[in-house]
Design a protein around this motif. Structure first.
Motif, short mmCIF file in Angstrom:
data_model
loop_
_atom_site.label_atom_id
_atom_site.label_comp_id
_atom_site.label_asym_id
_atom_site.label_seq_id
_atom_site.Cartn_x
_atom_site.Cartn_y
_atom_site.Cartn_z
N ASP A 38 0.84 -1.20 0.00
CA ASP A 38 0.00 0.00 0.00
C ASP A 38 0.88 1.26 0.00
O ASP A 38 0.59 2.23 -0.70
CB ASP A 38 -0.92 0.02 1.22
N LYS A 39 1.93 1.22 0.80
CA LYS A 39 2.83 2.37 0.85
C LYS A 39 3.60 2.51 -0.47
O LYS A 39 3.83 3.62 -0.96
CB LYS A 39 3.81 2.24 2.01
N ALA A 40 3.97 1.39 -1.05
CA ALA A 40 4.68 1.42 -2.34
C ALA A 40 3.80 2.05 -3.42
O ALA A 40 4.29 2.80 -4.27
CB ALA A 40 5.10 0.01 -2.74
N LYS A 41 2.48 1.75 -3.37
CA LYS A 41 1.56 2.35 -4.35
C LYS A 41 1.50 3.86 -4.17
O LYS A 41 1.44 4.61 -5.15
CB LYS A 41 0.17 1.74 -4.19
N ALA A 42 1.52 4.32 -2.93
CA ALA A 42 1.50 5.77 -2.68
C ALA A 42 2.77 6.41 -3.24
O ALA A 42 2.71 7.49 -3.85
CB ALA A 42 1.37 6.04 -1.18
#
Length: 297
Positions: free
Chosen positions: A160-164
């Motif tokens: 999820d953080k990588a997508k951000a």
């Protein structure tokens, strides 16, 4: 004043030191008719490297910046394969993207300086991991983008953080900025972005590095009973708060100052240090060598 009369070409070079570099560069520019208006030199005896920054009146040359680059490439090649150099044109505006969270003081300062014409840059966008500062940015006519990062303890995954960060990268890279400024952006850039944005990503750390790295440095300093607090503007690397330092400054404190006092006073240092460091970067005054910088003031 005619803008063309003030237009400059800035040539910066770092290479292994040897005899005659200054003469060769000066001769190269003189033979082309170049009128040098500023020149800085540094020879580092510890590393054996030479650094220079030359500023030439654009109108004194019978060709443009692209031709200057083409001609200088031959001379740079003669100085060795390790030489790094660039030629920039002050007639081509630099672009910057600011990354912010909730703290407004550095953002306010940079917006004000750009509006007043004190910084040679176009603000292409401001991106926040909170939408708190959006109204301030839009009031200055600058686009604001909110990228939602997962909150700690929310059950979000690393993906999820990588997508951000992928969304952040896309927003930044579409502007191809000369500077990506972490103006109290409270997210740690992943190593891949540190590599992709090397030499362009600039951070302000609210501490006089290398002391008190990481979070809440003023509170760390207060607990240690320091007599000086400060701020550090540095390039971002994968090593947290350990990139090449561009500028630093300090403020004296004493036993009567609380942690809150230190935070308030430290913000003044942060504003000044970040604006100075950004200006020097935009004016091509900073040459990076390893984990150190040469700054031609």
């Amino acid at each position: 004043m005619d803008p063309e009369a003030e237009r400059r070409y800035v040539l910066s070079l770092s290479c292994p030191d040897t005899t005659g570099i200054v003469a060769r560069i000066a001769g190269f520019l003189a033979d082309a008719g170049g009128w040098i208006v500023e020149a800085g030199y540094h020879s580092d005896p510890d590393t054996g490297w030479f650094f220079t920054r030359q500023v030439v009146r654009a109108g004194s040359l019978p060709f443009d910046a692209d031709e200057l680059r083409s001609r200088f490439a031959a001379l740079a090649a003669e100085l060795g394969g390790q030489a790094t150099w660039r030629v920039t044109d002050t007639g081509v505006p630099k672009r910057a993207v600011l990354l912010v969270s909730k703290e407004p003081h550095c953002l306010h300062d940079l917006l004000g300086r750009v509006t007043a014409g004190e910084l040679p840059v176009q603000l292409a966008a401001v991106i926040g991991n909170h939408d708190t500062l959006g109204d301030i940015v839009r009031a200055h006519g600058v686009p604001f983008h909110h990228v939602a990062f997962p909150k700690a303890g929310s059950g979000a995954t690393a993906g999820d953080k990588a997508k951000a960060f992928d969304e952040l990268r896309g927003l930044v890279d579409q502007h191809d900025p000369d500077a990506i400024v972490l103006a109290r952006f409270m997210q740690i850039l992943p190593p891949q972005l540190c590599t992709e944005w090397a030499g362009r990503a600039i951070n302000i750390h609210h501490s006089f590095l290398p002391s008190f790295v990481g979070a809440r440095p003023y509170h760390q300093a207060y607990a240690r009973g320091v007599k000086l607090i400060g701020a550090t503007c540095h390039y971002v690397t994968a090593d947290l708060d350990a990139g090449p330092i561009i500028e630093q400054d300090v403020i004296r404190v004493d036993h009567g100052d609380t942690a809150v006092d230190m935070v308030r006073r430290g913000r003044d240092a942060e504003r000044l240090v970040l604006s100075r460091g950004l200006r020097w970067h935009l004016e091509d005054r900073v040459l990076v060598h390893g984990n150190k910088t040469v700054v031609f003031h």
